[in-house]
Design an enzyme around this catalytic site. Structure first.
Site, mmCIF file in Angstrom:
data_model
loop_
_atom_site.group_PDB
_atom_site.id
_atom_site.type_symbol
_atom_site.label_atom_id
_atom_site.label_comp_id
_atom_site.label_asym_id
_atom_site.label_seq_id
_atom_site.Cartn_x
_atom_site.Cartn_y
_atom_site.Cartn_z
ATOM 1 N N THR A 149 -40.289 -1.270 -79.935
ATOM 2 C CA THR A 149 -39.616 -0.314 -79.029
ATOM 3 C C THR A 149 -41.318 0.269 -78.397
ATOM 4 O O THR A 149 -41.638 1.549 -79.020
ATOM 5 C CB THR A 149 -38.975 1.197 -80.072
ATOM 6 O OG1 THR A 149 -38.300 -0.307 -80.661
ATOM 7 C CG2 THR A 149 -39.257 1.948 -79.763
ATOM 8 N N ASN A 198 -39.368 4.244 -92.698
ATOM 9 C CA ASN A 198 -38.372 3.502 -92.438
ATOM 10 C C ASN A 198 -36.995 3.474 -93.658
ATOM 11 O O ASN A 198 -36.135 3.030 -93.451
ATOM 12 C CB ASN A 198 -39.045 1.986 -92.624
ATOM 13 C CG ASN A 198 -40.218 2.273 -90.957
ATOM 14 O OD1 ASN A 198 -39.418 2.569 -89.418
ATOM 15 N ND2 ASN A 198 -41.035 2.026 -91.019
#
Lengths: 406, 406
Positions: free
Chosen positions: B190, B401
């Protein structure tokens, strides 16, 4: 998980095996740290070892024992891995064999040796010698509990168990002690597993059964993707059960192998479930691929993804991270054909997120044991299915491994 | 890191480029989230894209633009990745092109589109349309700062910079904005990077230079080993510098490529250094292998090891974990020949830990930027050296996360 006959029996449940575990002062904590397992009757021995190119001294010494086909004992310690210790390390591993053999009245090459703990530090051999002699003097049929606790490191509990079945009309027993936790991953990572059996079986068949079973059990778990320098799985089969010796791949062989598979599956699951800092036990099941290798590759890609593992730690049903890890596994795929389920709830299908009952999904995510089921839709052949067991990634993992100073 | 001419200039530093970034309401935070970069003069366009089999809709749309060889604009958003969104996702990506083209007076296939953010959610196209129209109305030579901030997600800062050099006697400029952070790993994770230049260069040579540079820069970083569905690096070259057009692999081409390499190396390093939760920037340099591929494999094995990354988080000089990760990389090796250094201090040599000044080593471990240098001792050929950039693994990574809920 699987049923055990009596967890305390462990490696001494099969006939003719004794064990002991003592405090030799090798672990800083002062806990049990030297184990000896012994069978007076010579046993066929089989083993599988780490594939790490930087293997520890005891790995080399024990491979040589397995090559002789027979053994009488296993001596193992925790607290020091005797890895990256050069020629001194080899001498120390051999000394562990010699001291044990002398105390037991067998030969050095009858003694499997194993170590786990810090890398790069040589063994304190004075403590080791005293520990081995004390352990040999304490060998007993009640000694498996102590032996099991003497080989653990950051494990939260000692893995042990046993099972009983019939071969050629005779009751036959299998027992084990094992340790896992950090550095666990395919191809034997800091993982020690000692299995005893009183079955009578040819050594080559014992090795064949073990190698095949390890491929689909211990080699299918991942805690953090690191493979250790020290791991091994050893089976000693002393024949005390008195069954007709298994000498060909007949029904008895298949029965023995099936029981060994059941046992090792349970051990592998326990090791994954007790990974360092784990709060979840994750089973990644991949089906619908054209080959088993494809399924295995995809399952490991998902099981090793830190983003997937932290999502499950946070109980977040983030299927995007799962399908993303499937996508970068390197296996050609059609995202439109792939179906991902958490538990039995489809979360991704037809290339997009599936409509699902959010409350039911939340309940799945709250469970300790969660199945991530991935059907690639390329085949209906169940023979290609692969299952990998892993755990989540927690604060505790970082704490354990950031603070475990050398 | 590398020098930038003026960080605020970014993509508008080269002649003829304008940019803007606006708040369209796509990010939950309400921050800047839609960016447009524009060159009135048609630009040669080159791009490299994620190799994830589950690529997002904008990746397909932008690949088609690169295939035409020219472009006028880049429209990008953060807050929603438009990945795993099926046919609706493709329509939305094309609508981003159409809306932008209409507002700018160019064709839809002149518009590169990119998205980053949550997977599996469709774009709010009403907000997107308003955002694009507002951004086009605000395009200016001062707009790079806003554009850069509109594409970041969990980045702690917006990466931007520029450089100037001479081609054929004319001053030529390169500028960029980029975002990184989670899911970063080889083969474009990403990560979005938009590079502008006013150099005049043939499109095929621009693509060749970019592909070669990306292989040794963006494809050599790893934050967590996850590869995203959305990543891309785009270069627009509009020729406004007026240099004699680069049409062969001559000295000007080499100069251009060297400057692009310098720029992309700096960007890749910044992205690795700003990985989610990172407290350390780690450079893993591997030399002395028989091939470049071997060196790259070993470097990634070390850079991706959670045990290595948590050790550096804990400032623990745990060379055992490094040599262990070297050992399981799958490259044949001789542990006796391998030398590992942290900074310029040898910590492992001749198969064992090296004697070293503990105080000096402690100082190395306290640094933010640490070099892990591994010489495999199999070759003296420096051509085979590989360098991978990564960061450590912290509590904060797990927090970001585990708590980034879908």
């Amino acid at each position: 998980m699987f049923d055990v006959k009596d967890a305390k029996a462990g490696v001494t449940f099969p006939k003719g095996f004794k064990a002991a575990g003592v405090k030799a002062g090798i672990k800083k904590s002062g806990n049990l740290d030297v184990a000896v397992i012994y069978t007076e009757k010579e046993a066929a021995v089989a083993g599988t070892f780490t594939q790490n190119a930087v293997a520890a001294a005891p790995v080399f010494a024990s491979k040589a024992v397995v090559a002789t086909g027979t053994a009488h004992a296993i001596t193992a310690n925790a607290g020091c891995a005797n890895a990256c210790t050069g020629e001194q390390g080899n001498q120390d591993a051999h000394a562990m064999q010699t001291i044990t053999a002398e105390a037991l009245g067998c030969e050095p090459d009858d003694v499997i040796v194993a170590s786990t703990g810090v890398i790069g530090v040589t063994l304190p051999m004075d403590k080791m010698e005293n520990g081995i002699r004390q352990a040999v003097s304490e060998l007993s049929e009640d000694g498996s509990w102590n032996a099991g606790h003497a080989i653990i490191t950051t494990d939260t509990y000692s893995k042990a168990g046993s099972t009983e079945f019939t071969l050629g009309g005779k009751p036959v027993r299998l027992g084990f002690i094992a340790k896992g936790s950090g550095m666990i991953q395919p191809n034997m990572a800091t993982m020690l597993c000692f299995i005893t059996t009183d079955a009578a079986i040819d050594q080559k068949l014992l090795q064949k059964a073990l190698s095949e079973v390890v491929d689909v059990t211990f080699n299918m778990i991942s805690v953090d993707g690191d493979m250790s320098t020290n791991d091994m799985v050893i089976v000693l089969a002393n024949g005390e059960a008195g069954n007709p010796k298994v000498t060909s791949e007949d029904a008895d062989y298949e029965t023995f192998k099936a029981k060994l598979l059941e046992l090792c599956t349970g051990i592998a699951q326990r090791i994954a479930s007790d990974g360092e800092g784990a709060t979840k036990f994750l089973t990644v099941h991949v089906s619908g691929t054209k080959t088993y290798e494809d399924a295995k590759t995809i399952a490991f890609s998902v099981a090793k993804s830190p983003l997937v593992k932290t999502a499950f730690f946070g109980e977040d049903p983030n299927w995007g991270r799962v399908i993303c890890a499937v996508g970068y596994a390197g296996v050609p795929m059609d995202p439109e054909k792939t179906v991902v389920k958490f538990g039995d709830i489809p979360v991704y299908a037809n290339g997009v997120g599936a409509d699902c009952d959010a409350e039911a999904l939340r309940k799945v995510m709250e469970q300790h044991d969660i199945v991530i089921d991935i059907d690639m839709g390329e085949s209906k052949d169940k023979e290609n299915d692969a299952t990998v067991w892993t755990c989540d990634f927690s604060y505790e993992y970082v704490k354990i491994n950031g603070e475990y100073h050398t």
